[in-house]
Each structure stands twice: as C-alpha cells, then as structure tokens.
Design an enzyme around this catalytic site. Structure first.
Site, PDB file in Angstrom:
ATOM      1  N   ASP A  42     -43.955   0.245   2.567  1.00 25.37           N
ATOM      2  CA  ASP A  42     -43.986  -1.020   3.276  1.00 25.37           C
ATOM      3  C   ASP A  42     -45.466  -1.438   3.336  1.00 25.37           C
ATOM      4  OD1 ASP A  42     -43.197  -3.181   4.968  1.00 25.37           O
ATOM      5  OD2 ASP A  42     -43.759  -1.981   6.712  1.00 25.37           O
ATOM      6  N   ASP A  44     -47.054  -4.186   6.070  1.00 23.80           N
ATOM      7  CA  ASP A  44     -47.510  -4.430   7.437  1.00 23.80           C
ATOM      8  C   ASP A  44     -47.225  -3.234   8.341  1.00 23.80           C
ATOM      9  OD1 ASP A  44     -48.322  -6.968   6.696  1.00 23.80           O
ATOM     10  OD2 ASP A  44     -46.452  -7.922   7.335  1.00 23.80           O
ATOM     11  N   ASP A  53     -48.787 -11.516   8.547  1.00 28.39           N
ATOM     12  CA  ASP A  53     -48.350 -12.873   8.843  1.00 28.39           C
ATOM     13  C   ASP A  53     -48.887 -13.366  10.183  1.00 28.39           C
ATOM     14  OD1 ASP A  53     -46.999 -13.460   6.516  1.00 28.39           O
ATOM     15  OD2 ASP A  53     -45.066 -12.742   7.235  1.00 28.39           O
ATOM     16  N   ASP A 133     -42.115  -7.672   3.441  1.00 29.11           N
ATOM     17  CA  ASP A 133     -41.707  -9.004   3.877  1.00 29.11           C
ATOM     18  C   ASP A 133     -42.916  -9.901   4.139  1.00 29.11           C
ATOM     19  OD1 ASP A 133     -39.900 -10.964   4.408  1.00 29.11           O
ATOM     20  OD2 ASP A 133     -39.246 -10.201   6.355  1.00 29.11           O
ATOM     21  N   ASP A 213     -42.304   1.557   8.464  1.00 29.86           N
ATOM     22  CA  ASP A 213     -42.327   1.549   9.926  1.00 29.86           C
ATOM     23  C   ASP A 213     -41.241   0.681  10.553  1.00 29.86           C
ATOM     24  OD1 ASP A 213     -43.642  -1.224  11.166  1.00 29.86           O
ATOM     25  OD2 ASP A 213     -44.159  -0.857   9.081  1.00 29.86           O
TER      26      ASP A 213
END
Length: 275
Positions: A42, A44, A53, A133, A213
């Site tokens: 992942d 972030d 973001d 994402d 996470d």
C-alpha cells in the site's frame, strides 16, 4: 502461532520457527534457482507516514478546505471527492509547481528508506508493486524525489493528470463488482490480474508478502494462501480487521506478521533471502 508482532527481541523465536517451516515448504515446492518473492505495498500510511490526498490540503488557502467541500465526501466515493478538492485548489490559484513542492515534503514511514534501499539492492529476488488509492501524479512525484521509483516494477493507482487549464484531474482506477471495496478500486482484483499476467509470462512466486494498513487492504489479504504473509501496520485498521476475523472464527489463510517500523520488515526479508 498464526499471528505475531515483530519487535523487542520477541521475533527470534518466531524466526526460528518460521525458518524451519519455510525451508520444509520450499524444499518440496520451489527450486532455489527459481526463487522469487512478490512484495505488494500500500502507499498511504505504509510507504509514507501520512495520507497523500489529505497532505495536499496544505496547499489550500489557510491550509484547510471549506466545510461544505469537506463534508461532501460519501463513503466509497473518495476519488470523486478528491476531484472536487482538486477543482477547489485550481480555482484558488494553486499551481502544479506548488503542489509538487508540497507533496515531496511528505514524510516516509520510519525505516522505509532502509527497506526500499534493501529491496533495490536485491531486485533479482524481489518483484515489487504498489496498489494504492492515491493517484499516479502524487506517487510519481514522491518516489522520484526520493529516488525510489526504480524499486517498484509497477504502480496500480488512480490515474491523474493536469488539464490544459492547469487543474489536476483524477479518475477511478477501474470498475469492479466487489461489494467489500470502494467503487474505484478493488485491490484483490488488481492483485489477481497482476498474478495472472505474470503466470502468462512464466513468472510465479515462492511467496507473496502484502504490506499495508487500511481497510481496503483486507480484501486482497483474504485472497492470500497458506505460504503467503500479510504484514499489517500495528494499530491501524488492517490489523484490527484481521484480528476481528480471527475472533469471528474465520481467520485469514496466510500467516500474519505485525510491524511498527519498516526496519522490522527488513529483518523479515533478510530471513527470506538467507534461507
């Protein structure tokens, strides 16, 4: 044990146990000449220690968003929400250069630099991908500024670009029918499609190590097999949801190692290549 938290010396007994387990599995199923591992990250709160973001909000007037915009988010529609944020930043006169300068100040998670350097030095053993994402612009800026972009073989995230008017735009990564995931991204689907593509190329992996996470990392983790490893960050949503599955008597099939700093992940990877 199925689940173990790495750190404070307690990992030694687990390493000793897992070393025997790993050797016995691989001696039967995978020749050492073909040994290769897939690391799935992942981004972030995993590679970087913030949400990329929300970090961009530092560019907004007063470093905050209007209440109406901030409250416009609807669960499962984060990408659409960020599109509105980018319009607001553009309307506020925020330019690409300022956004890039701000994003490249985002901190990496403790020990992550050491981990990525280690992977880069051992690329013959590790394929490495990001499934996130966030968006292509932010991840590209951050990795290139730190000179880590060559560590990763592929990055799967929401496509973003600057329009002719200088506004940052973002689109959903794909469409899917998974009821567990946000509208724009099912990480399980991404991982499956990547593995299928690799198999077509004649590439298979001794083990998949999934490092994340968030709640949207649970779906791909539930697809991992017995010999794979999920590495949820301590104290974050993924660890809590994996624990809840165990309490509900439907644990994940893979082994679970919890990490607090990326130094612990380096220790585990060193065990793999030593074996």
């Amino acid at each position: 044990p199925k689940r173990k938290c790495l750190g404070n010396g307690a990992e030694f007994l687990f390493y000793k146990y897992f070393s025997v387990f790993f050797s016995s599995v691989c001696s039967v199923n995978c020749p050492w000449t073909a040994m290769k591992f897939l690391l799935v990250f992942d981004f972030d709160h995993t590679i970087v220690d913030e949400n990329s973001d929300t970090w961009i909000v530092k560019c907004a007037p007063g470093k905050k968003l209007p209440n109406g915009l901030r409250n416009s988010y609807q669960p499962g529609h984060w990408t659409e929400y960020m599109g509105r944020v980018f319009v607001y930043l553009g309307d506020s006169g925020v330019k690409e250069e300022e956004m890039k300068r701000t994003m490249t100040t985002i901190p990496f998670t403790a020990g992550m630099g050491d981990l990525l350097h280690f992977i880069g030095e051992n690329k013959e053993l590790f394929d490495c991908i990001i499934v996130s994402d966030s968006n292509t612009v932010f991840i590209d800026w951050i990795l290139k500024a730190a000179d880590f972009h060559k560590v990763f073989d592929e990055v799967f995230t929401n496509p973003a670009a600057f329009s002719s008017t200088g506004y940052l735009t973002v689109q959903n990564f794909h469409t899917h029918h998974c009821p567990k995931c946000p509208k724009n991204l099912c990480k399980r689907k991404v991982l499956k499609e990547f593995l299928d593509k690799q198999l077509e190329r004649g590439v298979s992996y001794t083990q998949i190590v999934y490092i994340g996470d968030g709640g949207n990392d649970l779906c791909p983790v539930t697809s991992l097999k017995k010999n794979d490893i999920a590495m949820p960050r301590h104290g974050y949503t993924l660890e809590k949801r994996i624990s809840q599955l165990t309490q509900d008597h439907s644990p994940v099939e893979c082994s679970v190692l919890v990490w607090s700093t990326a130094v612990e992940i380096v220790s585990y990877l060193k065990l793999l290549i030593k074996e």
